[in-house]
Design a protein around this motif. Structure first.
Motif, PDB file in Angstrom:
ATOM      1  N   GLU A  41       0.825  -1.356  -0.070  1.00  0.00           N
ATOM      2  CA  GLU A  41      -0.034  -0.104   0.137  1.00  0.00           C
ATOM      3  C   GLU A  41       0.838   1.188  -0.014  1.00  0.00           C
ATOM      4  O   GLU A  41       0.341   2.180  -0.572  1.00  0.00           O
ATOM      5  N   GLU A  42       1.995   1.230   0.640  1.00  0.00           N
ATOM      6  CA  GLU A  42       2.844   2.485   0.665  1.00  0.00           C
ATOM      7  C   GLU A  42       3.702   2.669  -0.506  1.00  0.00           C
ATOM      8  O   GLU A  42       4.378   3.828  -0.630  1.00  0.00           O
ATOM      9  N   TYR A  43       3.448   1.760  -1.524  1.00  0.00           N
ATOM     10  CA  TYR A  43       4.444   2.007  -2.834  1.00  0.00           C
ATOM     11  C   TYR A  43       3.527   3.349  -3.555  1.00  0.00           C
ATOM     12  O   TYR A  43       2.057   3.471  -3.443  1.00  0.00           O
ATOM     13  N   PRO A  44       4.223   4.052  -4.270  1.00  0.00           N
ATOM     14  CA  PRO A  44       3.438   5.246  -5.008  1.00  0.00           C
ATOM     15  C   PRO A  44       2.538   4.536  -6.278  1.00  0.00           C
ATOM     16  O   PRO A  44       2.775   3.373  -6.583  1.00  0.00           O
ATOM     17  N   LYS A  45       1.867   5.225  -6.794  1.00  0.00           N
ATOM     18  CA  LYS A  45       1.004   5.205  -7.871  1.00  0.00           C
ATOM     19  C   LYS A  45       1.704   4.260  -9.062  1.00  0.00           C
ATOM     20  O   LYS A  45       1.516   3.415  -9.528  1.00  0.00           O
ATOM     21  N   TYR A  46       3.024   4.958  -9.208  1.00  0.00           N
ATOM     22  CA  TYR A  46       3.921   4.418 -10.277  1.00  0.00           C
ATOM     23  C   TYR A  46       5.176   4.142  -9.636  1.00  0.00           C
ATOM     24  O   TYR A  46       5.910   4.943  -9.669  1.00  0.00           O
ATOM     25  N   PRO A  47       5.263   2.997  -9.464  1.00  0.00           N
ATOM     26  CA  PRO A  47       6.571   2.156  -8.581  1.00  0.00           C
ATOM     27  C   PRO A  47       7.640   2.721  -9.170  1.00  0.00           C
ATOM     28  O   PRO A  47       7.825   2.411 -10.594  1.00  0.00           O
ATOM     29  N   THR A  48       8.755   2.883  -8.691  1.00  0.00           N
ATOM     30  CA  THR A  48      10.179   3.026  -9.392  1.00  0.00           C
ATOM     31  C   THR A  48      10.608   1.833  -9.605  1.00  0.00           C
ATOM     32  O   THR A  48      10.321   0.440  -9.322  1.00  0.00           O
ATOM     33  N   LYS A  49      11.906   1.510 -10.491  1.00  0.00           N
ATOM     34  CA  LYS A  49      12.576   0.464 -10.749  1.00  0.00           C
ATOM     35  C   LYS A  49      12.851  -0.447  -9.553  1.00  0.00           C
ATOM     36  O   LYS A  49      12.744  -1.438  -9.433  1.00  0.00           O
ATOM     37  N   LYS A  50      13.511   0.680  -8.695  1.00  0.00           N
ATOM     38  CA  LYS A  50      14.295  -0.201  -7.252  1.00  0.00           C
ATOM     39  C   LYS A  50      12.985  -0.763  -6.599  1.00  0.00           C
ATOM     40  O   LYS A  50      12.871  -1.766  -6.083  1.00  0.00           O
ATOM     41  N   GLN A  51      11.679  -0.344  -6.392  1.00  0.00           N
ATOM     42  CA  GLN A  51      10.507  -0.821  -5.977  1.00  0.00           C
ATOM     43  C   GLN A  51       9.816  -2.058  -6.533  1.00  0.00           C
ATOM     44  O   GLN A  51       9.437  -2.986  -5.835  1.00  0.00           O
ATOM     45  N   PHE A  52       9.879  -1.815  -8.119  1.00  0.00           N
ATOM     46  CA  PHE A  52       9.515  -3.160  -8.640  1.00  0.00           C
ATOM     47  C   PHE A  52      10.207  -4.235  -8.442  1.00  0.00           C
ATOM     48  O   PHE A  52       9.747  -5.335  -8.370  1.00  0.00           O
ATOM     49  N   ILE A  53      11.428  -4.049  -8.645  1.00  0.00           N
ATOM     50  CA  ILE A  53      12.495  -5.170  -8.267  1.00  0.00           C
ATOM     51  C   ILE A  53      12.173  -5.638  -6.826  1.00  0.00           C
ATOM     52  O   ILE A  53      12.339  -7.131  -6.625  1.00  0.00           O
ATOM     53  N   THR A  54      12.132  -4.985  -5.999  1.00  0.00           N
ATOM     54  CA  THR A  54      11.960  -5.394  -4.647  1.00  0.00           C
ATOM     55  C   THR A  54      10.618  -6.253  -4.381  1.00  0.00           C
ATOM     56  O   THR A  54      10.443  -7.354  -3.890  1.00  0.00           O
ATOM     57  N   TYR A  55       9.683  -5.784  -5.263  1.00  0.00           N
ATOM     58  CA  TYR A  55       8.310  -6.556  -5.198  1.00  0.00           C
ATOM     59  C   TYR A  55       8.688  -7.910  -5.865  1.00  0.00           C
ATOM     60  O   TYR A  55       8.029  -8.957  -5.427  1.00  0.00           O
ATOM     61  N   LEU A  56       9.464  -8.081  -7.014  1.00  0.00           N
ATOM     62  CA  LEU A  56       9.498  -9.376  -7.588  1.00  0.00           C
ATOM     63  C   LEU A  56      10.358 -10.407  -6.646  1.00  0.00           C
ATOM     64  O   LEU A  56      10.091 -11.392  -6.622  1.00  0.00           O
ATOM     65  N   GLU A  57      11.330  -9.668  -6.033  1.00  0.00           N
ATOM     66  CA  GLU A  57      12.197 -10.547  -4.998  1.00  0.00           C
ATOM     67  C   GLU A  57      11.360 -11.159  -3.912  1.00  0.00           C
ATOM     68  O   GLU A  57      11.383 -12.169  -3.614  1.00  0.00           O
ATOM     69  N   ASN A  58      10.527 -10.198  -3.493  1.00  0.00           N
ATOM     70  CA  ASN A  58       9.615 -10.412  -2.425  1.00  0.00           C
ATOM     71  C   ASN A  58       8.502 -11.633  -3.011  1.00  0.00           C
ATOM     72  O   ASN A  58       8.100 -12.500  -2.206  1.00  0.00           O
ATOM     73  N   TYR A  59       8.024 -11.542  -4.077  1.00  0.00           N
ATOM     74  CA  TYR A  59       6.971 -12.466  -4.900  1.00  0.00           C
ATOM     75  C   TYR A  59       7.978 -13.766  -4.849  1.00  0.00           C
ATOM     76  O   TYR A  59       7.159 -14.832  -4.699  1.00  0.00           O
ATOM     77  N   ALA A  60       9.123 -13.785  -5.405  1.00  0.00           N
ATOM     78  CA  ALA A  60       9.806 -15.241  -5.347  1.00  0.00           C
ATOM     79  C   ALA A  60      10.005 -15.876  -4.186  1.00  0.00           C
ATOM     80  O   ALA A  60      10.068 -17.241  -3.933  1.00  0.00           O
TER      81      ALA A  60
END
Length: 417
Positions: A83-102
């Motif tokens: 929820e705390e991610y901005p409307k348009y996540p940054t590259k770093k945020q998206f990578i963190t999301y994918l790492e958490n996903y895995a």
């Protein structure tokens, strides 16, 4: 999940029996399919040529990159963005999301394995996937044998470098956009950006913000839309309007709104296509540019839009209109392509360009347990839709096979890495 044969075969390669599907690619497409299979308790093996998940995002994207669409259209199945991610996540945020996903779905790819070939063996009704290790002094081979194969290498596996007359004679730096990180080192330079898609526009903006003098090649017509209209995502607005209005009318409305915001883009060297932006996307897969500031820079003259290239010289470029530009560096924002034709040996699902022959939304499934994930040209939303359908189909096949005991007991999950 899979097991090793007791001995190497005659060629010295390892032979691995996989009880579930083999998934080629550990980017968003491969991760999404893996998560959906994990939820059903279906074993799988993910093969990745790089040494990490999402290597395109981690190693081949520029620093200022953000998701071009709101996060609600970009999340993968089973896990929303924080929820705390901005409307348009940054590259770093998206990578963190994918790492958490895995991590959440316990996805552990076999890294540093590049697929050399994948072929369906008609005699035993199985797929044979041969990989070559990408690390170490010796290039060892592994053959994975499976009933189902998921191609998840995506639309952007390889950068496209076009053949342009004289480019090899140019004395300055020439790089593809996949190798571009920041405009910082181009301070004061005259940089030619070849390509006017989202990447080309955004890199031109980044160069200008770092006090470079960019020119962007606009060889063909392109739709430029504001990323947001009156505080609402243009994509979100389009999706809402399409619930009640035909596609052509939604296109008309978007272009009228864009005209009010930008004026006539042809005045700045950017001609619009005859087809509307959504029709063009649906029929030809060409994505409109969602502007985040580059067009204003073009209007002010900080970025110069130029026509197509005739040829390069030692330190300049000749344009098709007869002008010559002195330049220091070149960034090729000329797109990416699928690499599927180089390794997948089949002629039914994929065409020669590495995309499914059957148009969206039916290009995700082929014959003999072959699937395509992430080739819809519809971004991360298309990735998620593919993953859900593929996992459901595999789940039905898996349950039926178990019911009929088609999977021999000695080939069920007996060892893992």
């Amino acid at each position: 999940m899979f097991s090793f044969s007791d001995e190497n075969d005659f060629s010295g390669r390892r032979c691995v029996w996989v009880n579930g599907p083999v998934i080629v690619g550990a980017g968003p497409s491969g991760l999404a399919v893996s998560a959906c299979l994990r939820e059903q308790g279906i074993p799988f093996v993910v093969i990745e040529r790089s040494d990490c998940i999402a290597s395109l995002w981690k190693k081949r994207t520029y620093n200022r990159l953000k998701l071009h669409l709101p996060k609600k259209f970009c999340q993968l199945p089973k896990l929303p963005f924080p929820e705390e991610y901005p409307k348009y996540p940054t590259k770093k945020q998206f990578i963190t999301y994918l790492e958490n996903y895995a991590q959440k779905f316990d996805i552990k790819p076999q890294f540093n394995e590049c697929v050399q070939s994948a072929k369906y063996d008609e005699s035993c009704h199985l797929w044979r996937v041969v990989t070559v290790s990408t690390t170490g002094s010796t290039r060892s081979k592994t053959e994975y044998i499976c009933q189902m194969l998921v191609v998840a290498t995506g639309e952007n596996a390889e950068g496209v470098v076009p053949e342009i007359d004289g480019l090899q004679e140019f004395s300055g730096e020439v790089i593809h956009v996949k190798d571009y990180n920041s405009g910082e080192k181009y301070n004061g330079q005259k940089v030619l950006v070849v390509g006017c898609g989202n990447s080309g526009m955004e890199i031109s903006l980044d160069l200008s913000n770092h006090n470079a003098k960019p020119s962007i090649v606009v060889r063909s017509s392109v739709h430029v839309l504001p990323r947001e209209i009156m505080g609402k995502s243009t994509f979100d607005l389009a999706m809402m309007l399409m619930k009640w209005l035909p596609l052509w009318l939604v296109d008309k409305l978007l272009l009228i709104l864009a005209w009010f915001i930008f004026g006539n883009t042809q005045n700045y060297g950017i001609k619009r296509p005859s087809l509307g932006p959504l029709q063009l996307k649906n029929h030809h897969g060409k994505t409109p540019v969602l502007d985040i500031g580059a067009l204003q820079k073009i209007r002010s003259g900080d970025i110069t839009a130029v026509p197509g290239i005739k040829r390069f010289n030692c330190n300049s470029v000749e344009l098709v209109n007869g002008e010559t530009l002195e330049i220091d560096s070149v960034v090729l924002a000329t797109g990416y392509r699928s690499n599927v034709p180089y390794w997948l040996q089949e002629n039914d699902l994929f065409s020669k360009n590495g995309f499914p022959k059957t148009p969206f939304p039916n290009g995700w499934k082929g014959k003999h347990g072959l699937y395509a994930s992430g080739f819809t040209r519809r971004g991360l939303a298309g990735v998620s839709a593919d993953a859900i359908k593929i996992a459901q189909d595999i789940g039905e096949v898996w349950k039926e096979d178990l019911k009929n005991q088609k999977v021999p007991a000695h080939r069920r999950c007996i060892s893992t890495f």
